[in-house]
Motif scaffolding. Structure first.
Motif, PDB file in Angstrom:
ATOM      1  N   GLY A 106      -8.131   5.439   7.452  1.00  0.00           N
ATOM      2  CA  GLY A 106      -6.813   5.058   6.960  1.00  0.00           C
ATOM      3  C   GLY A 106      -6.710   3.564   6.734  1.00  0.00           C
ATOM      4  O   GLY A 106      -7.561   2.791   7.154  1.00  0.00           O
ATOM      5  N   THR A 107      -5.658   3.182   6.024  1.00  0.00           N
ATOM      6  CA  THR A 107      -5.397   1.776   5.741  1.00  0.00           C
ATOM      7  C   THR A 107      -3.899   1.584   5.571  1.00  0.00           C
ATOM      8  O   THR A 107      -3.165   2.543   5.336  1.00  0.00           O
ATOM      9  N   LEU A 108      -3.466   0.360   5.690  1.00  0.00           N
ATOM     10  CA  LEU A 108      -2.063   0.023   5.483  1.00  0.00           C
ATOM     11  C   LEU A 108      -1.935  -0.761   4.188  1.00  0.00           C
ATOM     12  O   LEU A 108      -2.889  -1.362   3.716  1.00  0.00           O
ATOM     13  N   ARG A 109      -0.735  -0.757   3.633  1.00  0.00           N
ATOM     14  CA  ARG A 109      -0.449  -1.560   2.455  1.00  0.00           C
ATOM     15  C   ARG A 109       0.930  -2.183   2.643  1.00  0.00           C
ATOM     16  O   ARG A 109       1.747  -1.669   3.389  1.00  0.00           O
ATOM     17  N   ARG A 110       1.137  -3.298   1.971  1.00  0.00           N
ATOM     18  CA  ARG A 110       2.444  -3.950   2.034  1.00  0.00           C
ATOM     19  C   ARG A 110       3.358  -3.310   0.992  1.00  0.00           C
ATOM     20  O   ARG A 110       2.996  -3.187  -0.165  1.00  0.00           O
ATOM     21  N   ALA A 111       4.543  -2.928   1.435  1.00  0.00           N
ATOM     22  CA  ALA A 111       5.523  -2.335   0.529  1.00  0.00           C
ATOM     23  C   ALA A 111       6.909  -2.756   0.997  1.00  0.00           C
ATOM     24  O   ALA A 111       7.311  -2.443   2.123  1.00  0.00           O
ATOM     25  N   GLY A 117       1.552   3.096   5.558  1.00  0.00           N
ATOM     26  CA  GLY A 117       0.285   3.774   5.350  1.00  0.00           C
ATOM     27  C   GLY A 117       0.054   4.781   6.448  1.00  0.00           C
ATOM     28  O   GLY A 117       0.914   5.027   7.296  1.00  0.00           O
ATOM     29  N   THR A 118      -1.116   5.378   6.429  1.00  0.00           N
ATOM     30  CA  THR A 118      -1.478   6.392   7.402  1.00  0.00           C
ATOM     31  C   THR A 118      -2.772   5.978   8.088  1.00  0.00           C
ATOM     32  O   THR A 118      -3.736   5.596   7.426  1.00  0.00           O
ATOM     33  N   LEU A 119      -2.758   6.052   9.412  1.00  0.00           N
ATOM     34  CA  LEU A 119      -3.942   5.748  10.203  1.00  0.00           C
ATOM     35  C   LEU A 119      -4.274   6.952  11.062  1.00  0.00           C
ATOM     36  O   LEU A 119      -3.380   7.582  11.626  1.00  0.00           O
ATOM     37  N   ASN A 120      -5.536   7.272  11.157  1.00  0.00           N
ATOM     38  CA  ASN A 120      -5.987   8.343  12.026  1.00  0.00           C
ATOM     39  C   ASN A 120      -6.569   7.685  13.267  1.00  0.00           C
ATOM     40  O   ASN A 120      -7.595   7.024  13.208  1.00  0.00           O
ATOM     41  N   LEU A 121      -5.870   7.830  14.408  1.00  0.00           N
ATOM     42  CA  LEU A 121      -6.275   7.184  15.656  1.00  0.00           C
ATOM     43  C   LEU A 121      -6.673   8.204  16.692  1.00  0.00           C
ATOM     44  O   LEU A 121      -6.081   9.276  16.781  1.00  0.00           O
TER      45      LEU A 121
END
Length: 155
Positions: A106-111, A117-121
Motif C-alpha cells: 500500500g501507499t498514501l497520497r496527498r489529497a 490511501g490503503t495500507l496493509n499492516l
C-alpha cells in the motif's frame, strides 16, 4: 576493503547474542535498550551512539539467529529520522518504546491537504509508528497507529 569485524563490533555481537540468549522473551526490548541498540543509528546530538549500518547489521543478524520476530529492523533504521523529525520522542525512541512498523503493501497520497490511501499492516501494538510511503516515491510519513482508521477485511 577490510571485512573483518573490529574488536568493538565483536564485543557488540557477543553482548547482543548473550542478551537474546538470556532475555529472549518479553523483556528483550528493555534489555536491548539497556545495551543502547535503539540508539545505534541515532546521532550523538540526539542521545544516540551515531554508529553505522555495520553495527545495525550485527544486531539484526543476532536477532535472526535467535529467531526474534517483530519490527526491530524498521525500528533501528527509522530511529534517527524519527529523532530528527520528532525531537519530543527522542527518549521514547532510544529506550525502544517507539516500535516502527512498515506496511506489507500500500501507499498514501496527498489529497485535499490530507494523506489518504490503503495500507496493509500486520497487527501492530498500540503506540507504534507506521512508516508509510507517500506516492510511491522516496517520501515517508511517520504516523502513530492511532491516526489510522481500520477497515474490515473482505474475504
Amino acid at each position: 576493503m577490510n571485512f573483518q569485524q573490529s574488536p568493538d563490533q565483536a564485543m557488540l555481537r557477543k553482548s547482543v547474542a548473550g542478551t537474546f540468549a538470556r532475555d529472549g522473551g518479553a523483556g528483550i526490548t528493555a534489555a536491548l535498550a539497556d545495551l543502547g541498540v535503539f540508539g545505534l543509528l541515532v546521532g550523538s546530538e540526539n542521545g544516540g551512539s551515531a554508529l553505522g549500518l555495520a553495527e545495525a547489521v550485527i544486531v539484526l543478524q543476532e536477532a535472526g539467529r535467535a529467531g526474534a520476530g517483530g519490527s526491530l529492523a524498521e525500528t533501528l533504521l527509522m530511529a534517527d529520522p524519527i529523532c530528527r523529525a520528532m525531537p519530543h520522542r527522542i527518549d521514547e525512541v532510544v529506550a525502544g518504546r517507539a516500535a516502527v512498523v512498515a506496511p506489507n503493501s500500500g501507499t498514501l497520497r496527498r489529497a485535499g491537504g490530507r494523506l489518504r490511501g490503503t495500507l496493509n499492516l500486520a497487527p501492530p501494538t498500540q503506540g507504534d509508528l507506521v512508516a508509510a510511503p507517500i506516492g510511491g516515491g522516496t517520501r515517508v510519513a511517520l504516523l502513530p497507529v492511532t491516526h489510522l482508521e481500520p477497515t474490515g477485511r473482505v474475504r
